[in-house]
Design a protein around this motif. Structure first.
Motif, PDB file in Angstrom:
ATOM      1  N   MET A   1       0.871  -1.166   0.086  1.00  0.00           N
ATOM      2  CA  MET A   1       0.031  -0.177  -0.072  1.00  0.00           C
ATOM      3  C   MET A   1       0.734   1.349   0.004  1.00  0.00           C
ATOM      4  SD  MET A   1      -3.018  -1.424   0.051  1.00  0.00           S
ATOM      5  CE  MET A   1      -4.034   0.275   0.539  1.00  0.00           C
ATOM      6  N   HIS A 181       3.870  -3.134  -6.320  1.00  0.00           N
ATOM      7  CA  HIS A 181       2.575  -4.175  -6.046  1.00  0.00           C
ATOM      8  C   HIS A 181       2.435  -5.640  -6.693  1.00  0.00           C
ATOM      9  CE1 HIS A 181       1.386   0.107  -5.484  1.00  0.00           C
ATOM     10  NE2 HIS A 181       0.808  -0.261  -4.087  1.00  0.00           N
ATOM     11  N   SER A 184       2.341  -9.059  -4.650  1.00  0.00           N
ATOM     12  CA  SER A 184       1.219  -9.173  -3.897  1.00  0.00           C
ATOM     13  C   SER A 184      -0.032  -9.831  -4.987  1.00  0.00           C
ATOM     14  CB  SER A 184       0.822  -8.062  -3.006  1.00  0.00           C
ATOM     15  OG  SER A 184      -0.292  -8.478  -2.438  1.00  0.00           O
ATOM     16  N   GLN A 187      -2.966  -7.279  -4.732  1.00  0.00           N
ATOM     17  CA  GLN A 187      -2.742  -5.960  -5.230  1.00  0.00           C
ATOM     18  C   GLN A 187      -1.810  -5.934  -6.598  1.00  0.00           C
ATOM     19  OE1 GLN A 187      -1.389  -3.088  -2.236  1.00  0.00           O
ATOM     20  NE2 GLN A 187      -1.701  -4.558  -0.547  1.00  0.00           N
ATOM     21  N   ALA A 190      -2.227  -2.955  -8.821  1.00  0.00           N
ATOM     22  CA  ALA A 190      -2.457  -1.727  -8.008  1.00  0.00           C
ATOM     23  C   ALA A 190      -1.830  -0.471  -8.591  1.00  0.00           C
ATOM     24  CB  ALA A 190      -2.392  -1.956  -6.810  1.00  0.00           C
ATOM     25  N   HIS A 301      -3.784   5.212  -3.223  1.00  0.00           N
ATOM     26  CA  HIS A 301      -3.593   3.983  -3.679  1.00  0.00           C
ATOM     27  C   HIS A 301      -4.936   3.541  -4.147  1.00  0.00           C
ATOM     28  CE1 HIS A 301      -2.394  -0.457  -3.406  1.00  0.00           C
ATOM     29  NE2 HIS A 301      -3.711  -0.718  -3.141  1.00  0.00           N
ATOM     30  N   HIS A 303      -7.074   0.052  -6.545  1.00  0.00           N
ATOM     31  CA  HIS A 303      -6.798  -1.471  -7.250  1.00  0.00           C
ATOM     32  C   HIS A 303      -8.230  -1.887  -7.119  1.00  0.00           C
ATOM     33  CE1 HIS A 303      -6.149  -3.315  -2.846  1.00  0.00           C
ATOM     34  NE2 HIS A 303      -7.120  -4.214  -3.804  1.00  0.00           N
ATOM     35  N   GLN A 305     -10.202  -5.662  -7.348  1.00  0.00           N
ATOM     36  CA  GLN A 305     -10.015  -7.018  -6.711  1.00  0.00           C
ATOM     37  C   GLN A 305     -11.209  -7.859  -7.172  1.00  0.00           C
ATOM     38  OE1 GLN A 305      -8.996  -6.104  -2.533  1.00  0.00           O
ATOM     39  NE2 GLN A 305     -10.678  -7.123  -2.142  1.00  0.00           N
ATOM     40  N   PHE A 310     -10.902  -6.325   1.712  1.00  0.00           N
ATOM     41  CA  PHE A 310      -9.628  -6.211   1.470  1.00  0.00           C
ATOM     42  C   PHE A 310      -8.783  -7.296   2.006  1.00  0.00           C
ATOM     43  CE2 PHE A 310      -5.323  -3.883   2.946  1.00  0.00           C
ATOM     44  CZ  PHE A 310      -4.803  -3.869   1.784  1.00  0.00           C
ATOM     45  N   GLY A 315      -6.124  -9.681  -7.282  1.00  0.00           N
ATOM     46  CA  GLY A 315      -6.132  -8.143  -7.984  1.00  0.00           C
ATOM     47  C   GLY A 315      -6.549  -8.649  -9.440  1.00  0.00           C
TER      48      GLY A 315
END
Length: 350
Positions: A1, A181, A184, A187, A190, A301, A303, A305, A310, A315
């Motif tokens: 993040m 990102h 992950s 993310q 992201a 930030h 994104h 998903q 969260f 993502g």
């Protein structure tokens, strides 16, 4: 993040470093000849690496830019960081490759090495500004992009950019070189977005939140949807501190339909104007850009998903409509790191 990420094992120390200078890019072999514009980065990077590895952190501290020193706190913190690095990684045993380049506003040196305590390569990176001061420094295990079932996914929702005016893509893209990102799964695609003037995200030395050009800028709904979660009570972090217990900080999670969910994070405390259950249309105000949560400076930030919570699910790529990228019209596309983007005012279906 965070706009300037923290390694899970170590720490990442960055100040006013251009996004292009932060890319953990693949590097050529050490014997490759640097161009003339790379010579400063090559010389400075090798010298700074040697000082750090030998433990002469006072010399490194003396060469840091004021914004970098502000992010660190004091010379003792740098010495402590060096001790943490050697404690976790051991000693550098061999340089596997290195590169030197001139990025926007900085000379950047990157080396990948083998260290005694870690089975994967370690990335060390320095950025030196035009005044000869260290503007960025990174040590971390070299990351890899997470696998994803959505690499060829096409966004179903009609997305507009979640702001007005020109913003800069600090992190964005499918590759780890463009977007940290990507390591992950949740993310994977992201974005971290800021506003920049003359190559900087802030006025002056960037010590105050109000120095940042995106601070308190209006954040907008990217598409029609329903608010699933709205958090508003977390404090904005002073530059140099982070709230790792509340990663997203003040944020809004939207259900856009079609199995797509949008997270907009790090909003200013007290600025979120929606609540769970509200219906929003494209362009409706959600809150203001802030510095709450796990963040190193004010930014947005964003994104998509495939799960409503969260930290769960995978993502999704985010294709925006009716915007410009570096002044060129884009009807539908994915912004990438280094671009200046702005909505064009085209019609986005509701």
């Amino acid at each position: 993040m965070s706009i300037r990420p923290l390694s899970a094992a170590l720490a990442l120390l960055l100040a006013s470093l251009p996004a292009a200078a932060q890319q953990p890019a693949p590097a050529p072999a050490p014997e490759a000849t640097a161009t003339a514009t790379d010579e400063i980065a090559l010389r400075e990077g090798r010298e700074l690496s040697q000082l750090f590895l030998q433990g002469d952190t006072d010399a490194v501290w003396a060469r840091m830019a004021p914004s970098m020193q502000a992010a660190m706190g004091d010379a003792a913190a740098l010495a402590k960081f060096r001790a943490q690095v050697t404690g976790d990684l051991g000693e550098e045993e061999a340089v596997l490759d290195e590169s030197a380049a001139q990025a926007e506003g900085a000379h950047v040196y990157v080396r990948t090495s083998r260290w005694s305590k870690l089975p994967v390569p370690v990335l060390m990176q320095w950025a030196v500004d035009d005044a000869g001061k260290v503007a960025g420094f990174l040590v971390q295990p070299r990351p890899e992009a997470a696998p994803s079932p959505y690499l060829d996914y096409q966004t179903r929702s009609h997305l507009r950019l979640p702001f007005d005016g020109q913003w800069y893509v600090f992190w964005g893209g499918h590759d780890i070189e463009q977007n940290y990102h990507a390591a992950s799964p949740g993310q994977r695609f992201a974005y971290d977005l800021v506003k920049r003037v003359d190559g900087s995200s802030h006025r002056g030395d960037g010590r105050a939140l109000e120095d940042y050009y995106c601070w308190n800028e209006t954040i907008l709904a990217p598409a029609a949807g329903t608010v699933l979660e709205a958090v508003d009570g977390l404090p904005d972090q002073a530059i140099g501190s982070r709230d790792t217990s509340h990663i997203a900080g003040n944020h809004v999670m939207l259900d856009l339909g079609n199995g797509e969910y949008a997270l907009l994070a790090h909003m200013r405390q007290g600025s979120v104007v929606v609540k769970a259950g509200d219906k929003v249309n494209p362009g409706d105000e959600l809150g203001r850009c802030g510095n709450s949560g796990n963040t190193s400076e004010p930014h947005l930030h964003f994104h998509l998903q495939d799960a409503p919570v969260f930290g769960q699910g995978n993502g999704l790529p985010a294709f925006f409509e009716h915007y410009t990228a570096d002044g060129k019209a884009v009807e539908r596309g994915e912004p990438v790191q280094g671009q200046v983007i702005a909505p064009t005012g085209g019609t986005t279906p509701r």
